[in-house]
Design an enzyme around this catalytic site. Structure first.
Site, PDB file in Angstrom:
ATOM      1  N   ASN A  11       8.675  11.565  23.751  1.00  0.00           N
ATOM      2  CA  ASN A  11       8.333  10.994  22.444  1.00  0.00           C
ATOM      3  C   ASN A  11       6.843  11.227  22.183  1.00  0.00           C
ATOM      4  O   ASN A  11       5.998  10.807  22.975  1.00  0.00           O
ATOM      5  CB  ASN A  11       8.666   9.488  22.469  1.00  0.00           C
ATOM      6  CG  ASN A  11       8.350   8.806  21.150  1.00  0.00           C
ATOM      7  OD1 ASN A  11       7.292   9.019  20.568  1.00  0.00           O
ATOM      8  ND2 ASN A  11       9.256   7.980  20.677  1.00  0.00           N
TER       9      ASN A  11
ATOM     10  N   ASP B  68       5.107  10.353  19.387  1.00  0.00           N
ATOM     11  CA  ASP B  68       4.556   9.528  18.301  1.00  0.00           C
ATOM     12  C   ASP B  68       3.069   9.249  18.478  1.00  0.00           C
ATOM     13  O   ASP B  68       2.299   9.228  17.511  1.00  0.00           O
ATOM     14  CB  ASP B  68       5.253   8.162  18.254  1.00  0.00           C
ATOM     15  CG  ASP B  68       6.688   8.253  17.784  1.00  0.00           C
ATOM     16  OD1 ASP B  68       7.096   9.319  17.299  1.00  0.00           O
ATOM     17  OD2 ASP B  68       7.400   7.246  17.922  1.00  0.00           O
ATOM     18  N   HIS B  69       2.658   8.993  19.733  1.00  0.00           N
ATOM     19  CA  HIS B  69       1.280   8.526  19.914  1.00  0.00           C
ATOM     20  C   HIS B  69       0.247   9.642  19.847  1.00  0.00           C
ATOM     21  O   HIS B  69      -0.947   9.365  19.747  1.00  0.00           O
ATOM     22  CB  HIS B  69       1.176   7.659  21.158  1.00  0.00           C
ATOM     23  CG  HIS B  69       1.993   6.414  20.980  1.00  0.00           C
ATOM     24  ND1 HIS B  69       1.746   5.526  19.951  1.00  0.00           N
ATOM     25  CD2 HIS B  69       3.100   5.967  21.610  1.00  0.00           C
ATOM     26  CE1 HIS B  69       2.649   4.564  19.993  1.00  0.00           C
ATOM     27  NE2 HIS B  69       3.480   4.805  20.978  1.00  0.00           N
TER      28      HIS B  69
ATOM     29  N   ARG C   3      -7.989   9.348  12.525  1.00  0.00           N
ATOM     30  CA  ARG C   3      -9.075  10.036  11.832  1.00  0.00           C
ATOM     31  C   ARG C   3      -8.611  10.656  10.506  1.00  0.00           C
ATOM     32  O   ARG C   3      -9.417  11.222   9.773  1.00  0.00           O
ATOM     33  CB  ARG C   3      -9.632  11.159  12.726  1.00  0.00           C
ATOM     34  CG  ARG C   3     -10.563  10.666  13.806  1.00  0.00           C
ATOM     35  CD  ARG C   3     -11.908  10.294  13.208  1.00  0.00           C
ATOM     36  NE  ARG C   3     -12.770   9.667  14.188  1.00  0.00           N
ATOM     37  CZ  ARG C   3     -13.712  10.311  14.892  1.00  0.00           C
ATOM     38  NH1 ARG C   3     -13.890  11.600  14.743  1.00  0.00           N
ATOM     39  NH2 ARG C   3     -14.455   9.655  15.738  1.00  0.00           N
TER      40      ARG C   3
ATOM     41  N   HIS D 215       9.518   9.183  15.857  1.00  0.00           N
ATOM     42  CA  HIS D 215      10.017   8.051  15.061  1.00  0.00           C
ATOM     43  C   HIS D 215       9.393   8.160  13.673  1.00  0.00           C
ATOM     44  O   HIS D 215       8.180   7.991  13.528  1.00  0.00           O
ATOM     45  CB  HIS D 215       9.614   6.745  15.749  1.00  0.00           C
ATOM     46  CG  HIS D 215      10.153   5.512  15.088  1.00  0.00           C
ATOM     47  ND1 HIS D 215      10.120   4.278  15.689  1.00  0.00           N
ATOM     48  CD2 HIS D 215      10.744   5.306  13.878  1.00  0.00           C
ATOM     49  CE1 HIS D 215      10.659   3.377  14.885  1.00  0.00           C
ATOM     50  NE2 HIS D 215      11.036   3.974  13.773  1.00  0.00           N
TER      51      HIS D 215
ATOM     52  N   ARG E 296       8.709   6.344  10.864  1.00  0.00           N
ATOM     53  CA  ARG E 296       8.717   4.952  10.412  1.00  0.00           C
ATOM     54  C   ARG E 296       8.597   4.877   8.899  1.00  0.00           C
ATOM     55  O   ARG E 296       7.971   5.731   8.270  1.00  0.00           O
ATOM     56  CB  ARG E 296       7.548   4.189  11.047  1.00  0.00           C
ATOM     57  CG  ARG E 296       7.635   4.043  12.552  1.00  0.00           C
ATOM     58  CD  ARG E 296       6.541   3.118  13.034  1.00  0.00           C
ATOM     59  NE  ARG E 296       6.735   1.793  12.485  1.00  0.00           N
ATOM     60  CZ  ARG E 296       7.290   0.768  13.140  1.00  0.00           C
ATOM     61  NH1 ARG E 296       7.672   0.910  14.398  1.00  0.00           N
ATOM     62  NH2 ARG E 296       7.439  -0.398  12.560  1.00  0.00           N
TER      63      ARG E 296
ATOM     64  N   ARG F 259       3.222   5.291   9.897  1.00  0.00           N
ATOM     65  CA  ARG F 259       1.956   5.008  10.592  1.00  0.00           C
ATOM     66  C   ARG F 259       1.570   6.119  11.568  1.00  0.00           C
ATOM     67  O   ARG F 259       0.429   6.244  11.940  1.00  0.00           O
ATOM     68  CB  ARG F 259       1.995   3.657  11.297  1.00  0.00           C
ATOM     69  CG  ARG F 259       2.905   3.603  12.494  1.00  0.00           C
ATOM     70  CD  ARG F 259       2.685   2.324  13.281  1.00  0.00           C
ATOM     71  NE  ARG F 259       3.222   1.163  12.602  1.00  0.00           N
ATOM     72  CZ  ARG F 259       3.668   0.080  13.240  1.00  0.00           C
ATOM     73  NH1 ARG F 259       3.620   0.018  14.546  1.00  0.00           N
ATOM     74  NH2 ARG F 259       4.156  -0.939  12.578  1.00  0.00           N
ATOM     75  N   HIS F 260       2.550   6.906  12.023  1.00  0.00           N
ATOM     76  CA  HIS F 260       2.180   8.025  12.900  1.00  0.00           C
ATOM     77  C   HIS F 260       2.832   9.341  12.459  1.00  0.00           C
ATOM     78  O   HIS F 260       2.165  10.191  11.885  1.00  0.00           O
ATOM     79  CB  HIS F 260       2.376   7.721  14.392  1.00  0.00           C
ATOM     80  CG  HIS F 260       3.606   6.910  14.757  1.00  0.00           C
ATOM     81  ND1 HIS F 260       4.868   7.248  14.368  1.00  0.00           N
ATOM     82  CD2 HIS F 260       3.724   5.787  15.515  1.00  0.00           C
ATOM     83  CE1 HIS F 260       5.715   6.373  14.863  1.00  0.00           C
ATOM     84  NE2 HIS F 260       5.061   5.464  15.554  1.00  0.00           N
TER      85      HIS F 260
ATOM     86  N   GLU G 258      14.028   9.260  15.410  1.00  0.00           N
ATOM     87  CA  GLU G 258      14.355   7.832  15.330  1.00  0.00           C
ATOM     88  C   GLU G 258      13.995   7.340  13.939  1.00  0.00           C
ATOM     89  O   GLU G 258      12.954   7.722  13.396  1.00  0.00           O
ATOM     90  CB  GLU G 258      13.525   7.027  16.326  1.00  0.00           C
ATOM     91  CG  GLU G 258      13.794   7.338  17.765  1.00  0.00           C
ATOM     92  CD  GLU G 258      12.781   6.619  18.662  1.00  0.00           C
ATOM     93  OE1 GLU G 258      11.916   5.886  18.158  1.00  0.00           O
ATOM     94  OE2 GLU G 258      12.880   6.825  19.869  1.00  0.00           O
TER      95      GLU G 258
ATOM     96  N   THR H  14       5.659  -1.786  18.216  1.00  0.00           N
ATOM     97  CA  THR H  14       6.617  -0.738  18.560  1.00  0.00           C
ATOM     98  C   THR H  14       8.003  -1.337  18.337  1.00  0.00           C
ATOM     99  O   THR H  14       8.122  -2.517  17.987  1.00  0.00           O
ATOM    100  CB  THR H  14       6.434  -0.263  20.018  1.00  0.00           C
ATOM    101  OG1 THR H  14       7.395   0.753  20.308  1.00  0.00           O
ATOM    102  CG2 THR H  14       6.607  -1.404  21.013  1.00  0.00           C
TER     103      THR H  14
ATOM    104  N   GLU I  20      21.593   4.666  23.009  1.00  0.00           N
ATOM    105  CA  GLU I  20      20.386   4.660  23.825  1.00  0.00           C
ATOM    106  C   GLU I  20      20.175   3.205  24.238  1.00  0.00           C
ATOM    107  O   GLU I  20      19.978   2.326  23.382  1.00  0.00           O
ATOM    108  CB  GLU I  20      19.179   5.180  23.044  1.00  0.00           C
ATOM    109  CG  GLU I  20      17.918   5.117  23.909  1.00  0.00           C
ATOM    110  CD  GLU I  20      16.706   5.755  23.257  1.00  0.00           C
ATOM    111  OE1 GLU I  20      16.865   6.617  22.371  1.00  0.00           O
ATOM    112  OE2 GLU I  20      15.586   5.384  23.653  1.00  0.00           O
TER     113      GLU I  20
ATOM    114  N   GLY J  39       9.447   1.656  27.298  1.00  0.00           N
ATOM    115  CA  GLY J  39       8.556   1.071  28.294  1.00  0.00           C
ATOM    116  C   GLY J  39       8.647   1.689  29.682  1.00  0.00           C
ATOM    117  O   GLY J  39       8.097   1.143  30.634  1.00  0.00           O
TER     118      GLY J  39
ATOM    119  N   GLY K 141       7.706   7.821  25.931  1.00  0.00           N
ATOM    120  CA  GLY K 141       6.593   8.208  25.073  1.00  0.00           C
ATOM    121  C   GLY K 141       5.265   7.668  25.528  1.00  0.00           C
ATOM    122  O   GLY K 141       4.419   8.389  26.069  1.00  0.00           O
TER     123      GLY K 141
HETATM  124  N1  PXP Z   1      13.431   4.840  22.573  1.00  0.00           N
HETATM  125  C1  PXP Z   1      13.247   4.254  21.376  1.00  0.00           C
HETATM  126  C2  PXP Z   1      14.442   3.985  20.524  1.00  0.00           C
HETATM  127  C3  PXP Z   1      11.958   3.925  20.902  1.00  0.00           C
HETATM  128  O1  PXP Z   1      11.801   3.338  19.704  1.00  0.00           O
HETATM  129  C4  PXP Z   1      10.853   4.246  21.723  1.00  0.00           C
HETATM  130  C5  PXP Z   1       9.467   3.953  21.231  1.00  0.00           C
HETATM  131  O2  PXP Z   1       9.198   4.685  20.083  1.00  0.00           O
HETATM  132  C6  PXP Z   1      11.097   4.863  22.952  1.00  0.00           C
HETATM  133  C7  PXP Z   1      12.390   5.130  23.367  1.00  0.00           C
HETATM  134  C8  PXP Z   1       9.979   5.250  23.862  1.00  0.00           C
HETATM  135  O3  PXP Z   1       9.364   4.092  24.328  1.00  0.00           O
HETATM  136  P1  PXP Z   1       7.966   4.192  25.051  1.00  0.00           P
HETATM  137  O4  PXP Z   1       6.998   4.739  24.060  1.00  0.00           O
HETATM  138  O5  PXP Z   1       7.684   2.784  25.445  1.00  0.00           O
HETATM  139  O6  PXP Z   1       8.168   5.112  26.226  1.00  0.00           O
END
Ligand code: PXP
Length: 275
Positions: free
Chosen positions: A41, A43-44, A52, A77, A79, A83-84, A104, A134, A185, A226, A247
């Protein structure tokens, strides 16, 4: 989308400076194939870019690096608050990735209008609320079945596989099967949030039971939320789970393991200017 200048510029930057000593491994993995896939993932990476408001770091470049390092899929994701990940990221990722793209999103008309034309391999329906940091908890598929049914049907008839992100609760898994999702999932958040010294056996048993039931009902079984280097082992050991989506810990760790190389590159550029 070969004309996406930001991606090309960023990739040129990475490949120009990449050096095995900097820990950037390119090319297919030489490790034996696992029967457990890793969905990365990103996203970050986009969170950092949005801080920025410019083009860097480029999430598409991160996705390509993850692919080169052996990732089996890329997850983003989209959203409602953007936001990302942005709409443009989906389009470029779909264009350049050789591995499946999993998007997602909340089960909203707005999300479907952006995502369906982009045709990712998978869509994972998640709960979403604006204040959360999150995704908090799994989708209540039992309560939301009436709303989810047409969305699952619409996605599947567009040729997109559908996964529902649910807590490891048997009724939720049964409902995912009833709604004809392709996969669940399982939310590993409750397991991941346990304090370091507590006994994880109750949360692991919930995950194991939910995974077993999902598999028996013909659903593909994924898990995530997590997970990190310290806690991934027992979840990776559940045989019915085919894929882990990870992620935050991967991107957080990449910042640390990559920082030395990044500083070295900058010092080299500075020295070059003075030599
Ligand atoms: N699965 C889903 C459905 C999520 O929403 C996320 C977070 O975006 C993850 C997995 C990944 O989680 P993490 O970023 O904590 O590894």
């Amino acid at each position: 989308m070969a004309a996406d200048v930001a991606v090309l510029r960023h990739l040129r930057g990475i490949f120009q400076y990449s050096d095995p000593r900097l820990g950037v491994k390119l090319g297919p993995s030489l490790e034996p194939a696992l029967n457990l896939r890793l969905g990365v993932n990103i996203d970050h990476v986009a969170t950092l870019r949005q801080a920025r408001g410019g083009h860097e770091p480029e999430p598409v470049a991160a996705a390509l690096l993850a692919q080169s390092a052996g990732a089996d899929g890329i997850t983003v994701h989209l959203r409602g608050d953007r936001r990302h990940i942005q709409d443009r990221d989906l389009r470029v990722l779909k264009e350049v990735l050789a591995i499946p793209l999993n998007v997602e999103c909340a089960a909203t008309t707005e999300a479907m209008e952006v995502i369906i034309p982009c045709k990712p391999s998978w869509v994972t329906l998640v709960p979403e609320n604006r204040e959360e940091l999150t995704t908090q908890g799994g989708l209540d598929a039992v309560f939301l079945q009436g709303m989810l049914k047409p969305v699952v049907r619409e996605l599947r008839s567009a040729g997109i596989h559908v996964s529902l992100f649910v807590d490891p609760v048997l009724d939720q898994v049964k409902m995912a099967a009833k709604l004809e999702a392709d996969a669940v999932e399982l939310n590993t958040g409750a397991y991941s949030d346990l304090p370091m010294d507590s006994d994880p056996s109750f949360e692991l048993a919930r995950l194991r039971d939910a995974a077993r039931l999902a598999s028996r009902l013909g659903l593909r079984v994924l898990a995530g939320h997590g997970l990190n280097l310290q806690n991934v082992g027992p979840v990776a050991g559940i045989p019915e789970i085919e894929e882990l989506n990870i992620g935050h810990s991967l991107i957080g760790r990449a910042v640390l393991v990559g920082l030395a190389g990044s500083v070295t590159e900058m010092l080299t550029a500075m020295r070059g200017a003075r030599s």
